[in-house]
Design a protein around this motif. Structure first.
Motif, PDB file in Angstrom:
ATOM      1  N   TYR A 123      38.392  33.054  43.786  1.00  0.00           N
ATOM      2  CA  TYR A 123      38.264  34.421  44.316  1.00  0.00           C
ATOM      3  C   TYR A 123      39.068  35.403  43.479  1.00  0.00           C
ATOM      4  CZ  TYR A 123      36.351  32.361  48.554  1.00  0.00           C
ATOM      5  OH  TYR A 123      35.559  31.701  49.450  1.00  0.00           O
ATOM      6  N   GLY A 124      38.599  36.641  43.406  1.00  0.00           N
ATOM      7  CA  GLY A 124      39.413  37.659  42.729  1.00  0.00           C
ATOM      8  C   GLY A 124      38.701  38.999  42.689  1.00  0.00           C
ATOM      9  N   THR A 125      39.450  40.008  42.260  1.00  0.00           N
ATOM     10  CA  THR A 125      38.868  41.349  42.108  1.00  0.00           C
ATOM     11  C   THR A 125      38.218  41.463  40.732  1.00  0.00           C
ATOM     12  OG1 THR A 125      40.680  42.184  43.466  1.00  0.00           O
ATOM     13  CG2 THR A 125      39.408  43.808  42.267  1.00  0.00           C
ATOM     14  N   PHE A 126      38.852  40.872  39.731  1.00  0.00           N
ATOM     15  CA  PHE A 126      38.367  40.881  38.349  1.00  0.00           C
ATOM     16  C   PHE A 126      38.124  42.303  37.846  1.00  0.00           C
ATOM     17  CE2 PHE A 126      37.210  36.779  40.235  1.00  0.00           C
ATOM     18  CZ  PHE A 126      37.903  35.923  39.378  1.00  0.00           C
ATOM     19  N   ASP A 127      39.093  43.167  38.136  1.00  0.00           N
ATOM     20  CA  ASP A 127      39.004  44.543  37.667  1.00  0.00           C
ATOM     21  C   ASP A 127      39.443  44.601  36.204  1.00  0.00           C
ATOM     22  OD1 ASP A 127      38.652  47.298  37.893  1.00  0.00           O
ATOM     23  OD2 ASP A 127      40.730  47.649  38.525  1.00  0.00           O
ATOM     24  N   LEU A 128      38.780  45.408  35.405  1.00  0.00           N
ATOM     25  CA  LEU A 128      39.111  45.576  33.981  1.00  0.00           C
ATOM     26  C   LEU A 128      39.248  44.199  33.323  1.00  0.00           C
ATOM     27  CD1 LEU A 128      41.750  48.406  34.524  1.00  0.00           C
ATOM     28  CD2 LEU A 128      39.416  48.690  33.700  1.00  0.00           C
ATOM     29  N   PHE A 129      38.201  43.441  33.408  1.00  0.00           N
ATOM     30  CA  PHE A 129      38.178  42.019  33.021  1.00  0.00           C
ATOM     31  C   PHE A 129      39.018  41.746  31.767  1.00  0.00           C
ATOM     32  CE2 PHE A 129      36.417  37.982  31.745  1.00  0.00           C
ATOM     33  CZ  PHE A 129      36.237  37.359  32.976  1.00  0.00           C
ATOM     34  N   HIS A 130      39.950  40.809  31.878  1.00  0.00           N
ATOM     35  CA  HIS A 130      40.878  40.561  30.780  1.00  0.00           C
ATOM     36  C   HIS A 130      40.998  39.055  30.496  1.00  0.00           C
ATOM     37  CE1 HIS A 130      43.818  39.449  33.855  1.00  0.00           C
ATOM     38  NE2 HIS A 130      43.690  40.641  34.440  1.00  0.00           N
ATOM     39  N   GLU A 131      41.807  38.780  29.477  1.00  0.00           N
ATOM     40  CA  GLU A 131      42.001  37.411  28.996  1.00  0.00           C
ATOM     41  C   GLU A 131      42.478  36.459  30.110  1.00  0.00           C
ATOM     42  OE1 GLU A 131      45.162  37.482  26.202  1.00  0.00           O
ATOM     43  OE2 GLU A 131      45.142  35.286  25.999  1.00  0.00           O
TER      44      GLU A 131
ATOM     45  N   ILE B 146      42.801  28.841  42.263  1.00  0.00           N
ATOM     46  CA  ILE B 146      43.293  30.224  42.185  1.00  0.00           C
ATOM     47  C   ILE B 146      44.513  30.238  41.281  1.00  0.00           C
ATOM     48  CG2 ILE B 146      44.853  30.097  44.218  1.00  0.00           C
ATOM     49  CD1 ILE B 146      42.560  33.002  44.149  1.00  0.00           C
ATOM     50  N   GLY B 147      44.863  31.404  40.749  1.00  0.00           N
ATOM     51  CA  GLY B 147      45.998  31.513  39.821  1.00  0.00           C
ATOM     52  C   GLY B 147      47.326  31.192  40.492  1.00  0.00           C
ATOM     53  N   SER B 148      48.303  30.819  39.649  1.00  0.00           N
ATOM     54  CA  SER B 148      49.588  30.350  40.185  1.00  0.00           C
ATOM     55  C   SER B 148      50.401  31.468  40.834  1.00  0.00           C
ATOM     56  CB  SER B 148      50.402  29.694  39.075  1.00  0.00           C
ATOM     57  OG  SER B 148      50.468  30.594  37.986  1.00  0.00           O
TER      58      SER B 148
ATOM     59  N   ASN C 155      51.796  37.791  30.939  1.00  0.00           N
ATOM     60  CA  ASN C 155      51.812  39.167  30.390  1.00  0.00           C
ATOM     61  C   ASN C 155      50.489  39.917  30.371  1.00  0.00           C
ATOM     62  OD1 ASN C 155      54.528  38.763  29.855  1.00  0.00           O
ATOM     63  ND2 ASN C 155      54.066  37.865  27.841  1.00  0.00           N
ATOM     64  N   VAL C 156      49.597  39.593  31.259  1.00  0.00           N
ATOM     65  CA  VAL C 156      48.394  40.436  31.359  1.00  0.00           C
ATOM     66  C   VAL C 156      47.975  40.500  32.829  1.00  0.00           C
ATOM     67  CG1 VAL C 156      46.846  38.516  30.767  1.00  0.00           C
ATOM     68  CG2 VAL C 156      46.026  40.854  30.516  1.00  0.00           C
ATOM     69  N   SER C 157      47.632  41.700  33.269  1.00  0.00           N
ATOM     70  CA  SER C 157      47.130  41.861  34.638  1.00  0.00           C
ATOM     71  C   SER C 157      46.328  43.157  34.703  1.00  0.00           C
ATOM     72  CB  SER C 157      48.282  41.937  35.643  1.00  0.00           C
ATOM     73  OG  SER C 157      48.953  43.163  35.490  1.00  0.00           O
ATOM     74  N   SER C 158      45.438  43.247  35.687  1.00  0.00           N
ATOM     75  CA  SER C 158      44.646  44.466  35.859  1.00  0.00           C
ATOM     76  C   SER C 158      45.573  45.638  36.140  1.00  0.00           C
ATOM     77  CB  SER C 158      43.680  44.310  37.026  1.00  0.00           C
ATOM     78  OG  SER C 158      42.893  43.161  36.852  1.00  0.00           O
ATOM     79  N   THR C 159      46.602  45.390  36.953  1.00  0.00           N
ATOM     80  CA  THR C 159      47.536  46.467  37.286  1.00  0.00           C
ATOM     81  C   THR C 159      48.166  47.017  36.015  1.00  0.00           C
ATOM     82  OG1 THR C 159      47.996  45.317  39.342  1.00  0.00           O
ATOM     83  CG2 THR C 159      49.550  47.032  38.719  1.00  0.00           C
TER      84      THR C 159
HETATM   85  N1  CTP Z   1      44.837  35.653  36.882  1.00  0.00           N
HETATM   86  C1  CTP Z   1      45.390  34.811  35.927  1.00  0.00           C
HETATM   87  N2  CTP Z   1      46.174  35.336  34.935  1.00  0.00           N
HETATM   88  C2  CTP Z   1      46.425  36.652  34.882  1.00  0.00           C
HETATM   89  C3  CTP Z   1      45.858  37.536  35.828  1.00  0.00           C
HETATM   90  C4  CTP Z   1      45.051  36.998  36.833  1.00  0.00           C
HETATM   91  O1  CTP Z   1      45.201  33.602  35.962  1.00  0.00           O
HETATM   92  N3  CTP Z   1      47.202  37.114  33.933  1.00  0.00           N
HETATM   93  C5  CTP Z   1      44.031  35.095  37.956  1.00  0.00           C
HETATM   94  C6  CTP Z   1      44.563  35.353  39.358  1.00  0.00           C
HETATM   95  O2  CTP Z   1      45.588  34.463  39.675  1.00  0.00           O
HETATM   96  C7  CTP Z   1      43.320  35.140  40.189  1.00  0.00           C
HETATM   97  C8  CTP Z   1      42.206  35.667  39.284  1.00  0.00           C
HETATM   98  O3  CTP Z   1      42.755  35.699  37.960  1.00  0.00           O
HETATM   99  O4  CTP Z   1      43.137  33.768  40.405  1.00  0.00           O
HETATM  100  C9  CTP Z   1      41.701  37.023  39.697  1.00  0.00           C
HETATM  101  O5  CTP Z   1      42.828  37.847  39.842  1.00  0.00           O
HETATM  102  P1  CTP Z   1      42.847  39.409  40.045  1.00  0.00           P
HETATM  103  O6  CTP Z   1      43.659  39.714  41.216  1.00  0.00           O
HETATM  104  O7  CTP Z   1      41.499  39.959  39.939  1.00  0.00           O
HETATM  105  O8  CTP Z   1      43.624  39.817  38.675  1.00  0.00           O
HETATM  106  P2  CTP Z   1      45.013  40.521  38.401  1.00  0.00           P
HETATM  107  O9  CTP Z   1      45.060  40.866  36.953  1.00  0.00           O
HETATM  108  O10 CTP Z   1      46.143  39.686  38.937  1.00  0.00           O
HETATM  109  O11 CTP Z   1      44.835  41.851  39.255  1.00  0.00           O
HETATM  110  P3  CTP Z   1      45.874  42.875  39.870  1.00  0.00           P
HETATM  111  O12 CTP Z   1      46.858  43.203  38.785  1.00  0.00           O
HETATM  112  O13 CTP Z   1      45.041  44.036  40.279  1.00  0.00           O
HETATM  113  O14 CTP Z   1      46.513  42.171  41.042  1.00  0.00           O
END
Ligand code: CTP
Length: 454
Positions: A7-15, A92-94, A117-121
């Protein structure tokens, strides 16, 4: 054959998303990815998601790791999905470690390493300049808004204004705001946008000067107390391409939007009557803002809330309007009612600061009614009732914190995206409210009754 779900939001799809999907897919034979809807994200307090649901789904599909994509639209859906899709592994992510252990009764739960070091936020923050917000006024509502600002990304409070330097200083210190000022023009130089939470009768002047200086404005209710002033300010904003919004938190909250959707859907038939009330006892202290001469009183203080469902559901074209009120010895209303007649409906807005009454919202229709109990303006749920009580339905929606995060998130989105269509509280709604406030104050002036005659 092993089926995995994530599950996830997958906003601004990243690495980080790509790695997560790859690792999840490697756990078995089929990967189902569930992408959150916009509404569900707002409901769970995740504001300012940039990509639309369609784009987020496309990005997940283009990763090549998803065998099936579904959407997540509500709390509690995960268990149903696990059973429905015969899931073997929930991955799901850690960053969520231990949060989903409760699913272990239904399938295996795997926490996959999160990419560092990467997140949608983070990307959202880097993509945009952070909006520098100036706070006008340092009262209770401004304090609450400061707390709510933490939940909205892309905006930060960088200056505070109060004509009394000490109040500005104290507020700045308490909330760690860089600049404090008692000079409005200097204050405006420091910021991109203002949030106005000063006394009612100062809203027009502060909003006007901010707009003329090229700043976006979010102004507390009641926005202004004259229709011409509201029209003029919206005109200035539109000519300068600036955002001007009235801060009625209920209007932007998920629960109220849900109620409007259900009321408009025809579920209760044709809407024939709206009775909306809000009373809050305020002691009559000599300096109390609520009893201020000219613009104080129950109506100006509270009527923005009950007028909201009326204008959103019945519109601005009423055919008749009259008011009743009880006043204190200074002629300030302690209890007031506005009665509207529309072509096919009637409505009442009731407010009180010196009289306590039931504060509910009741929308009556030809098939049934919607009842939202007090405090409906912090909408957490409502009931839809029919002739046969067995058919009654209850709708619950979360309402986070003090609720200002919803209007702040819309404010940010409006500023950042010219194409963003705000439908929640529009110009004509605010102009309508200013007109009603103005007419009420006129009627009160003419009809004010001394307390002895109540
Ligand atoms: N995820 C990951 N590594 C990252 C960012 C996200 O493995 N650097 C994983 C999350 O743990 C989750 C999935 O990707 O299982 C979807 O996460 P999502 O909440 O959409 O991504 P985030 O980048 O964490 O978003 P936000 O910063 O908005 O919380």
């Amino acid at each position: 054959m092993k089926t995995i779900i994530t599950y996830g939001t997958f906003d601004l799809f990243h690495e980080g998303h790509l790695n997560l999907l790859k690792r999840a897919r490697a756990l078995g034979d089929k990967l189902i990815v569930s992408v959150t809807t916009e509404q569900y994200d707002v409901q769970r307090g995740k504001m300012n998601v940039v990509d639309s649901l369609m784009r987020r789904i496309d990005n997940v599909r283009n990763s090549g790791f998803a065998d099936e994509i579904i959407i997540e639209e509500r709390e509690g859906q995960k268990i149903e999905d696990i059973q429905k899709y015969k899931i073997d592994i929930f991955a799901i992510g850690s960053d969520w470690t231990s949060k989903f252990d409760y699913l272990k009764d239904f399938c295996e739960v795997v926490y996959l390493p999160r990419t560092e070091n990467v997140s949608s936020t983070g990307i959202r923050t880097l993509r945009r300049e952070i909006i520098k917000l100036g706070i006008v006024g340092t009262g209770r509502i401004a304090e609450r808004t400061m707390e709510e600002l933490h939940f909205v990304s892309g905006i930060t409070a960088s200056a505070v204004f109060n004509p009394r330097p000490n109040s500005a200083k104290k507020f700045a210190k308490r909330f760690g705001i860089e600049t404090e000022s008692s000079d409005y023009e200097l204050f405006l130089n420091e910021i991109d946008a203002v949030y106005i939470a000063s006394p009612h009768d100062t809203h027009y002047d502060y909003s006007r000067r901010a707009l003329i200086a090229g700043k976006h404005v979010l102004c507390e209710k009641p926005f202004v107390l004259k229709e011409t002033e509201a029209k003029e300010l919206f005109e200035i904003a539109s000519e300068a391409d600036l955002v001007l919004m009235e801060a009625i938190k209920t209007a932007y909250s998920p629960g109220f939007l849900n109620l409007l959707a259900i009321a408009r859907s025809g579920r209760i038939g044709k809407i024939c009557d709206i009775e909306a009330a809000f009373t809050k006892l305020v002691p009559e202290a000599p300096k109390a803002r609520e009893y201020a001469p000219i613009c104080g009183g129950a109506f100006t203080e509270l009527a923005s809330y009950p007028l909201l469902p009326i204008v959103k559901l019945l519109g601005t074209n009423y055919s008749e309007l009259y008011f009743d009120h009880s006043a204190n010895s200074n002629g300030i209303d302690i209890y007031s009612k506005a009665y509207f007649k529309y072509e096919n409906a009637i409505a009442t807005a009731k407010t009180g600061i010196g009289v306590k009454s039931e504060g509910q919202l009741l929308i009556s229709g030809t098939n049934g009614y919607i009842l939202a109990k007090s405090p409906w303006w912090l909408m957490k749920g409502f009931e839809v009732c029919y002739e046969n009580p067995d058919d009654n339905e209850f709708f619950a929606t979360p309402f986070h914190g003090f609720g200002m995060r919803y209007e702040l998130a819309d404010f940010v989105q409006n500023i950042n995206e010219a194409s963003f269509k705000n439908f929640k509280l529009v110009k004509s709604d605010s102009i309508f409210m200013a007109r009603i406030m103005e007419q009420f104050l006129k009627a009160r002036k003419i009809n004010s009754l001394p307390r002895s005659s109540i």
